[in-house]
Design an enzyme around this catalytic site. Structure first.
Site, short mmCIF file in Angstrom:
data_model
loop_
_atom_site.label_atom_id
_atom_site.label_comp_id
_atom_site.label_asym_id
_atom_site.label_seq_id
_atom_site.Cartn_x
_atom_site.Cartn_y
_atom_site.Cartn_z
N GLU A 324 44.85 46.42 38.64
CA GLU A 324 45.03 46.89 39.77
C GLU A 324 46.18 46.18 40.66
O GLU A 324 45.88 45.04 41.16
CB GLU A 324 43.78 46.86 40.86
CG GLU A 324 42.77 48.03 40.19
CD GLU A 324 41.53 48.09 41.05
OE1 GLU A 324 40.81 49.25 41.12
OE2 GLU A 324 41.22 47.05 41.89
N CYS A 325 47.05 46.95 41.14
CA CYS A 325 48.09 46.31 41.91
C CYS A 325 48.60 45.06 41.32
O CYS A 325 49.46 45.03 40.44
CB CYS A 325 47.56 45.96 43.46
SG CYS A 325 48.90 45.90 44.76
N GLY A 326 48.02 43.80 41.85
CA GLY A 326 48.64 42.72 41.45
C GLY A 326 48.31 42.49 39.99
O GLY A 326 49.31 42.06 39.19
#
Length: 436
Positions: A324-326
């Site tokens: 997720e994201c990073g």
């Protein structure tokens, strides 16, 4: 479930300082305090836990259904008092309703029956601050309202004038905080510096508590606490995406929603933390989950983490990986840092992202999956939140989902999937129809 909700007319008024000081001071007085965060914040819950020793959970009327909200609220069982922190201004939310509402702190306070403690920054005004407070109380007349804490008061004269205005408006003053420049928490591009990175967090929170004890009527705040009956009482339990989940947890990967991880654990999952920054390979597991965080600040170290990357690749040969994201960025081919340097990432996806070419991406996300991801089949509708400054330079893999913002506009960050590996730029909060 008696409690209060600490909010403000806008961001930057000092409500986090008040929140942390309240949590610690009330805990020092022998109360068991249950913290909550209204809205989709990844960082504040860790500060709440450090302040009172009890895990904090998000409550989100846009992303969560009634059952999940009440299941999360039931985490207050055994506590003497709930203290929730609002997001942005009290009434700020999105234009179109989601699962239950618009995502505002006022909706959380109304649903839970928690009176609002409004932190008002009186810098540059005196009696006029009462008009602001009065407007906030009158905007939604049925919203429970405890009173105000005046913040950044410059002098005894300033306090007298501000109090006069509040008295004229019939607004209880629960505290008056003198202006101090040494009580500000350090920040970076996604908000506060993470709790684990603060050089002396316990000392800072103790200072906040002492400051509030000197200047706030804690007894009045305790007396103002109230609560509504839950309409869907149930225990927190969220279907787990796997039995054994290797969860990355360090300064680069820490933005995992507490209700998800705890809900998985309650459903029988075994959570196995590991640190990519320490070059640890994922432990043997059925699923590797890389949450969001700050990989852009640690790109060189991640690129040199050969054991982590080799172990991740071995796992992905036969078992799923999700980021997720990073975490999504770390699964990609490369990450460009703020100075324009390219760092090789895991290479399990073709994604190339740049923190040199910065643009803020912020808001709720509704995602209809067009491919499977761990724990959710194609066709499922997920709700989440996205907040980052990195931009996509390359995304050659298959699209994971059709993603829209809270107003229904298409979002370019669709997530992607390749074999056993998937990733999204949004942080999952809940699946539609999944009610705890």
């Amino acid at each position: 479930m008696k409690g209060i909700l600490v909010s403000a007319p806008a961001s930057g008024t000092g409500k986090t300082t008040v929140m942390l000081g309240l949590l610690r001071a009330l805990s020092e007085d022998g109360l068991t305090v249950q913290p909550f965060k209204s809205g989709p914040d990844y960082i504040d819950p860790a500060f709440h836990r450090a302040a009172c020793g009890r895990a904090s959970f998000n409550l989100d009327s846009w992303a969560m259904g009634a059952g999940l909200l009440d299941a999360i609220a039931s985490e207050a069982e055994g506590a003497d008092l709930c203290v929730a922190e609002g997001s942005m201004g009290l009434y700020d939310g999105v234009a179109y309703a989601g699962a239950l509402g618009h995502g505002s702190s006022a909706e959380t306070a109304a649903r839970m029956g928690w009176p609002v403690v409004l932190v008002v920054d009186v810098s540059g005004q005196a009696q006029s601050a009462a008009a602001t407070a009065l407007g906030f109380r009158a905007y939604r007349p049925n919203l429970p309202f405890a009173g105000v804490i005046l913040n950044r008061v410059a002098s005894p004269r300033h306090e007298r004038l501000a109090r006069l205005g509040m008295e004229a408006a019939g607004m209880p003053v629960l505290g008056v905080l003198p202006r101090r420049g040494d009580l500000k928490l350090p920040e970076r591009h996604l908000g506060l510096v993470q709790a684990v990175e603060h050089p002396d967090l316990d000392r800072a929170i103790a200072d906040y508590a002492a400051f509030l004890r000197e200047n706030v009527d804690l007894s009045a705040i305790r007396a103002a606490a109230d609560g509504a009956s839950m309409t869907h009482p149930t225990a927190l339990r969220i279907p787990s995406p796997a039995q054994r989940i290797a969860l990355a947890q360090d300064a680069a990967f820490s933005f995992a929603y507490p209700h998800l991880v705890e809900g998985w654990r309650r459903a029988g999952a075994e959570i196995l933390p590991f640190s990519p920054l320490a070059d640890e390979a994922p432990p043997p597991a059925d699923l590797v989950w890389l949450p969001g965080g700050y990989p852009e600040l640690h790109a060189g170290k991640l690129a040199a983490a050969t054991r982590f990357r080799a172990g991740l690749r071995r796992h992905a040969e036969t078992k799923p990986v999700h980021g997720e994201c990073g975490g999504y960025m770390a699964l990609g081919a490369a990450l460009i840092d703020k100075d324009g340097r390219r760092h090789e990432m895991a290479g399990l996806l073709g994604l190339v992202t740049s923190y040199e070419k910065r643009k803020m991406h912020l808001g709720y996300r509704r995602a209809e999956l067009v491919a499977d991801m761990p724990g959710h089949a194609a066709g499922a509708v997920l709700r989440g939140h996205e907040f980052h400054y990195s931009t996509i330079l390359e995304q050659p893999d298959a699209v994971l989902a059709r993603v829209t913002d809270a107003e229904g506009a298409a979002v370019a960050e669709t997530g992607s999937v390749r074999g056993t590996v998937s990733g999204t730029f949004f942080h999952l909060i809940a699946q539609d129809g999944e009610d705890g």
